[in-house]
Design a protein around this motif. Structure first.
Motif, PDB file in Angstrom:
ATOM      1  N   TRP A 151      58.637  51.611  -3.235  1.00 45.77           N
ATOM      2  CA  TRP A 151      58.581  50.922  -1.955  1.00 45.77           C
ATOM      3  C   TRP A 151      57.733  49.611  -1.959  1.00 45.77           C
ATOM      4  N   TYR A 152      58.523  48.676  -1.293  1.00 47.32           N
ATOM      5  CA  TYR A 152      57.929  47.419  -0.961  1.00 47.32           C
ATOM      6  C   TYR A 152      58.260  47.104   0.515  1.00 47.32           C
ATOM      7  N   ARG A 153      57.313  46.281   1.027  1.00 49.71           N
ATOM      8  CA  ARG A 153      57.750  46.037   2.419  1.00 49.71           C
ATOM      9  C   ARG A 153      57.655  44.386   2.613  1.00 49.71           C
ATOM     10  N   GLN A 154      58.261  43.752   3.343  1.00 53.95           N
ATOM     11  CA  GLN A 154      57.962  42.387   3.893  1.00 53.95           C
ATOM     12  C   GLN A 154      58.293  42.364   5.295  1.00 53.95           C
ATOM     13  N   SER A 155      57.063  41.591   6.058  1.00 57.06           N
ATOM     14  CA  SER A 155      57.396  41.000   7.375  1.00 57.06           C
ATOM     15  C   SER A 155      57.299  39.709   7.501  1.00 57.06           C
ATOM     16  N   ASP A 187      52.637  48.236  10.280  1.00 57.82           N
ATOM     17  CA  ASP A 187      53.424  48.741   9.459  1.00 57.82           C
ATOM     18  C   ASP A 187      54.991  48.105   9.679  1.00 57.82           C
ATOM     19  N   THR A 188      55.235  47.493  10.624  1.00 52.71           N
ATOM     20  CA  THR A 188      56.625  46.987  11.118  1.00 52.71           C
ATOM     21  C   THR A 188      56.854  45.868  10.026  1.00 52.71           C
ATOM     22  N   ALA A 189      57.999  46.064   9.371  1.00 54.89           N
ATOM     23  CA  ALA A 189      58.609  45.257   8.333  1.00 54.89           C
ATOM     24  C   ALA A 189      60.064  45.820   7.998  1.00 54.89           C
ATOM     25  N   VAL A 190      60.604  44.859   6.771  1.00 51.52           N
ATOM     26  CA  VAL A 190      61.819  45.289   6.283  1.00 51.52           C
ATOM     27  C   VAL A 190      61.308  46.310   4.866  1.00 51.52           C
ATOM     28  N   TYR A 191      61.606  47.355   4.729  1.00 54.14           N
ATOM     29  CA  TYR A 191      61.022  48.228   3.566  1.00 54.14           C
ATOM     30  C   TYR A 191      62.507  48.153   2.526  1.00 54.14           C
ATOM     31  N   TYR A 192      61.974  47.866   1.396  1.00 53.80           N
ATOM     32  CA  TYR A 192      62.827  47.673   0.281  1.00 53.80           C
ATOM     33  C   TYR A 192      62.390  48.817  -0.837  1.00 53.80           C
ATOM     34  N   CYS A 193      63.516  49.514  -1.366  1.00 49.74           N
ATOM     35  CA  CYS A 193      63.389  50.447  -2.484  1.00 49.74           C
ATOM     36  C   CYS A 193      63.408  49.553  -3.643  1.00 49.74           C
ATOM     37  N   ASN A 194      62.732  50.102  -5.031  1.00 48.41           N
ATOM     38  CA  ASN A 194      62.738  49.238  -6.099  1.00 48.41           C
ATOM     39  C   ASN A 194      63.056  50.433  -7.080  1.00 48.41           C
ATOM     40  N   ALA A 195      63.988  50.067  -8.245  1.00 52.12           N
ATOM     41  CA  ALA A 195      63.354  51.279  -9.214  1.00 52.12           C
ATOM     42  C   ALA A 195      63.898  50.388 -10.759  1.00 52.12           C
ATOM     43  N   GLU A 196      63.219  50.979 -11.495  1.00 57.78           N
ATOM     44  CA  GLU A 196      63.525  50.146 -13.020  1.00 57.78           C
ATOM     45  C   GLU A 196      64.437  51.337 -13.656  1.00 57.78           C
ATOM     46  N   ILE A 197      65.599  50.928 -13.917  1.00 56.96           N
ATOM     47  CA  ILE A 197      66.897  51.628 -14.510  1.00 56.96           C
ATOM     48  C   ILE A 197      67.237  51.217 -15.770  1.00 56.96           C
ATOM     49  N   ARG A 198      67.669  51.960 -16.752  1.00 56.15           N
ATOM     50  CA  ARG A 198      68.298  51.894 -17.692  1.00 56.15           C
ATOM     51  C   ARG A 198      69.653  51.929 -17.719  1.00 56.15           C
ATOM     52  N   VAL A 199      70.498  50.995 -17.913  1.00 54.01           N
ATOM     53  CA  VAL A 199      71.972  50.952 -18.206  1.00 54.01           C
ATOM     54  C   VAL A 199      72.276  50.883 -19.598  1.00 54.01           C
ATOM     55  N   LEU A 200      72.817  51.991 -20.185  1.00 55.83           N
ATOM     56  CA  LEU A 200      72.995  51.708 -21.499  1.00 55.83           C
ATOM     57  C   LEU A 200      71.698  51.476 -22.309  1.00 55.83           C
ATOM     58  N   LEU A 201      71.446  50.378 -23.028  1.00 55.63           N
ATOM     59  CA  LEU A 201      70.237  49.930 -23.731  1.00 55.63           C
ATOM     60  C   LEU A 201      69.337  49.104 -22.998  1.00 55.63           C
ATOM     61  N   VAL A 202      69.848  48.774 -21.811  1.00 50.29           N
ATOM     62  CA  VAL A 202      69.238  47.362 -21.074  1.00 50.29           C
ATOM     63  C   VAL A 202      68.604  47.889 -19.854  1.00 50.29           C
ATOM     64  N   ARG A 203      67.330  47.842 -19.752  1.00 50.94           N
ATOM     65  CA  ARG A 203      66.460  48.281 -18.462  1.00 50.94           C
ATOM     66  C   ARG A 203      65.983  46.893 -17.665  1.00 50.94           C
ATOM     67  N   SER A 204      66.286  47.250 -16.528  1.00 53.75           N
ATOM     68  CA  SER A 204      66.039  46.126 -15.442  1.00 53.75           C
ATOM     69  C   SER A 204      65.803  46.701 -14.168  1.00 53.75           C
ATOM     70  N   ASN A 205      65.042  45.697 -13.415  1.00 52.52           N
ATOM     71  CA  ASN A 205      64.673  46.120 -11.823  1.00 52.52           C
ATOM     72  C   ASN A 205      65.607  46.097 -10.936  1.00 52.52           C
ATOM     73  N   TYR A 206      65.791  46.992 -10.358  1.00 53.58           N
ATOM     74  CA  TYR A 206      66.960  47.015  -9.184  1.00 53.58           C
ATOM     75  C   TYR A 206      66.485  46.952  -7.808  1.00 53.58           C
ATOM     76  N   TRP A 207      66.820  46.317  -6.685  1.00 52.29           N
ATOM     77  CA  TRP A 207      66.329  46.376  -5.312  1.00 52.29           C
ATOM     78  C   TRP A 207      67.525  46.949  -4.420  1.00 52.29           C
ATOM     79  N   GLY A 208      67.206  47.499  -3.404  1.00 55.81           N
ATOM     80  CA  GLY A 208      67.944  47.972  -2.080  1.00 55.81           C
ATOM     81  C   GLY A 208      67.975  46.726  -1.307  1.00 55.81           C
TER      82      GLY A 208
END
Length: 119
Positions: A36-40, A89-110
């Motif tokens: 989880w990340y956040r940005q105000s 703590d007020t901010a927009v909270y973003y989810c982040n995940a490192e995900i492998r699709v087939l053979l490619v690993r990438s970072n994804y954001w909500g």
């Protein structure tokens, strides 16, 4: 195609609690770290908490002892339990995940979910 969908944000009084959820869906082969990340307004996006597949966690100093990150690997979901919330703590909270699709690993954001803590 991979999607991260967040839920659980809202308005809460100082001292209150919220629980954020983020579910990953799509053609997922595997997920490594989730976080989880956040940005105000006027500030850079910052790391709040991260959790590995094995459950190891790391937190920003500002949330240690108040926030807890967890994950359900079977559901491809990560949670953030936020207690003793403060106005800063007020901010927009973003989810982040490192995900492998087939053979490619990438970072994804909500898309982000707003958390507002009133004093």
């Amino acid at each position: 195609q991979v999607q991260l969908v967040e839920s659980g944000g809202g308005l809460v009084q100082a001292g209150g609690s919220l629980r954020l959820s983020c579910a990953a869906s799509g053609s997922i082969a595997s997920i490594s770290a989730m976080g989880w990340y956040r940005q105000s307004p006027g500030k850079q996006r910052e790391l709040v908490a991260v959790i590995t597949t094995g459950g190891a966690t790391n937190y920003a100093d500002s949330v240690k002892g108040r926030f807890t990150i967890s994950r359900d690997n079977a559901k491809n979901t990560v949670y953030l339990q936020m207690n003793s919330l403060k106005p800063e703590d007020t901010a927009v909270y973003y989810c982040n995940a490192e995900i492998r699709v087939l053979l490619v690993r990438s970072n994804y954001w909500g898309q982000g979910t707003q958390v507002t803590v009133s004093s």
